[in-house]
Design a protein around this motif. Structure first.
Motif, PDB file in Angstrom:
ATOM      1  N   THR A 127       0.628  -1.074  -0.130  1.00  0.00           N
ATOM      2  CA  THR A 127      -0.086   0.016  -0.008  1.00  0.00           C
ATOM      3  C   THR A 127       0.715   1.375  -0.077  1.00  0.00           C
ATOM      4  N   PRO A 128       0.271   2.300  -0.483  1.00  0.00           N
ATOM      5  CA  PRO A 128      -1.067   2.527  -1.238  1.00  0.00           C
ATOM      6  C   PRO A 128      -0.890   1.783  -2.632  1.00  0.00           C
ATOM      7  N   MET A 129      -2.072   1.435  -3.193  1.00  0.00           N
ATOM      8  CA  MET A 129      -2.071   0.660  -4.481  1.00  0.00           C
ATOM      9  C   MET A 129      -1.583   1.523  -5.619  1.00  0.00           C
ATOM     10  N   GLY A 136      -5.209   3.968 -10.678  1.00  0.00           N
ATOM     11  CA  GLY A 136      -5.878   3.042  -9.934  1.00  0.00           C
ATOM     12  C   GLY A 136      -6.913   2.349 -10.960  1.00  0.00           C
ATOM     13  N   GLN A 254      -4.535   3.782   3.620  1.00  0.00           N
ATOM     14  CA  GLN A 254      -5.129   2.686   3.175  1.00  0.00           C
ATOM     15  C   GLN A 254      -5.278   1.517   4.205  1.00  0.00           C
ATOM     16  N   ASP A 258      -9.143   1.103   4.508  1.00  0.00           N
ATOM     17  CA  ASP A 258      -9.647  -0.104   3.495  1.00  0.00           C
ATOM     18  C   ASP A 258     -10.737  -0.851   4.481  1.00  0.00           C
ATOM     19  N   HIS A 369      -8.812  -0.221  -5.195  1.00  0.00           N
ATOM     20  CA  HIS A 369      -8.667   1.022  -5.716  1.00  0.00           C
ATOM     21  C   HIS A 369      -9.603   1.916  -5.135  1.00  0.00           C
ATOM     22  N   CYS A 372      -7.862   3.074  -1.992  1.00  0.00           N
ATOM     23  CA  CYS A 372      -6.822   3.981  -2.262  1.00  0.00           C
ATOM     24  C   CYS A 372      -7.271   5.503  -2.921  1.00  0.00           C
ATOM     25  N   ASN A 376      -6.076   9.087  -2.083  1.00  0.00           N
ATOM     26  CA  ASN A 376      -5.658  10.133  -3.193  1.00  0.00           C
ATOM     27  C   ASN A 376      -6.556  11.269  -3.235  1.00  0.00           C
TER      28      ASN A 376
END
Length: 416
Positions: A127-129, A136, A254, A258, A369, A372, A376
């Motif tokens: 992470t982060p993805m 993403g 995340q 998540d 996604h 994340c 973002n």
């Protein structure tokens, strides 16, 4: 650094077609190779990469790093000699790798994962993805187009207590699904609820150029990021700079968000608004912030209260009740009430099984996604210093071209 990314992707496409005999991952769903072990390559052999060298059910066949010191240290930790590379694209062309573990700085995650999927590899990503929202969505599309198995390296949906709540995520999910607390819900992540936001990785605002170490390919370390003169703090504290990370929000965000997204049943959507309380941010170095609030269309909120501004905030509150750490509540006999409701459905929580049986992993490209995107969105709001409205279907900001320009990080010319 000569870099012909378009030619590389063409080679990848041809290579995927050629992979019709050896690798298990192109021989159809349910296929099991003679060996029980999955083969893997690790891209990024710093601390995160070295921690997973001996993951059960797998064996490392290749390592990649632009820092020769890290690469040699990781190779020395393995019992058997493995191939080593300083360019991840060469590793992706190896035919005997089932999956890749991406453990680089965040600005590389999305690009490498996308190209790994196109190369026919399954993916384990830190992470982060991704480093941007648009990146993403492209990664999701590529993973699904090439029928890859994707794992985001987070464990709280799987096991253990959810940080300072001292309660497993599955139990919190069961509580939300029961409706006992009412709707909409507000979840607060701050020191008062057991979630710290340590600002220990702030970037430096003045970085005089330094000589690049002979063991480091700095140009390749930067990769898609804008060129800036080398300074050791950019490498050792990459999270402290917008070009490569996003401070504590990118480091922990995340991991915290998540499970909350899962608890609130928001795996298929995103907030419609993000607001920030923070000092003006430096264009290069990430600074501090006090509070970030995400609001969903149905009124649910996630509050990142780094400064602990609401000292008495519960972890979760709804129209009918509140929940605090250790499953304490203002509702009487909450445990007894909850026992009457079903447990959440089971998910695939073993990555080796997911790869061998071609099953979607619990923390996958789609829900990854979305969580994340929270990170973002927060980064963009901090950089711009203003509240933003967001369309979760189109994944664009409303009435703000400045914010939309940050949906995708521009790649350096050699990486376009």
């Amino acid at each position: 650094m000569p870099n012909h990314r378009r030619e590389f992707l063409k080679n990848i496409a041809g290579t995927v077609v050629a992979f019709t005999i050896l690798p298990r991952h192109v021989l159809g769903r349910g296929y099991l190779a003679p060996s029980d072990q999955l083969t893997r390559g690790i891209i990024g052999t710093g601390i995160a990469g070295r921690q997973q060298l001996n993951y059960p059910g797998t064996r490392v066949t290749a390592l990649c790093d632009v820092d020769q010191t890290n690469l040699a240290q990781a190779a020395a930790m393995l019992d058997k000699k493995v191939r080593t590379f300083d360019d991840y694209r060469h590793l992706l062309l190896q035919k005997d790798i089932d999956f890749v573990h991406i453990a680089t700085p965040p600005h590389w995650h999305g690009l490498m994962a996308t190209e790994a999927a196109a190369a026919g590899k399954d993916i384990w990503c830190e992470t982060p993805m991704t480093h941007s929202i648009a990146e993403g969505r492209q990664l999701v599309k590529t993973v699904q187009t090439y029928d890859r198995i994707f794992r985001l390296n987070m464990n709280h949906r799987i096991e253990g207590n959810f940080y300072g709540t001292n309660v497993p995520v599955k139990k919190l999910k069961k509580l939300v699904s029961s409706g006992i607390l009412g709707w909409p819900l507000t979840i607060t992540l701050g020191p008062q609820t057991g979630f710290s936001w340590p600002f220990s990785n702030l970037g430096l605002t003045s970085l005089p150029a330094q000589p690049v170490p002979a063991t480091l390919n700095y140009n390749r370390w930067l990769g898609p990021a804008p060129f800036k003169p080398y300074h050791i703090n950019r490498i050792q504290n990459f999270r402290g700079y917008w070009d490569y990370g996003g401070g504590v929000l990118a480091e922990l965000g995340q991991q915290y968000l998540d499970p909350v997204q899962f608890i609130l049943e928001k795996d298929a959507t995103s907030p419609v608004e993000v607001t920030v309380q923070a000092p003006l941010q430096h264009p290069d170095a990430v600074g501090t912030w006090q509070k970030i609030t995400f609001t969903y269309q149905d009124g649910c909120k996630i509050i990142l209260d780094a400064a602990g501004m609401d000292a008495n905030a519960p972890f979760m509150s709804g129209s009918k009740g509140k929940l605090y750490a250790d499953f304490k509540s203002d509702l009487p006999e909450l445990e007894k009430q909850l026992a009457n409701y079903p447990d959440p459905p089971l998910a695939v929580t073993d990555f080796v099984t997911a790869v061998k049986e071609r099953q979607t992993f619990v923390t996958n490209e789609e829900n990854g996604h979305r969580s994340c995107t929270l990170v973002n969105m927060g980064k963009i709001a901090l950089q711009l210093g203003r509240s933003l409205q967001f369309d979760p279907e189109k994944e664009t900001f409303l009435f703000d071209e400045g914010a939309n320009r940050l949906l995708n990080k521009p790649l350096r010319s050699t990486w376009k």
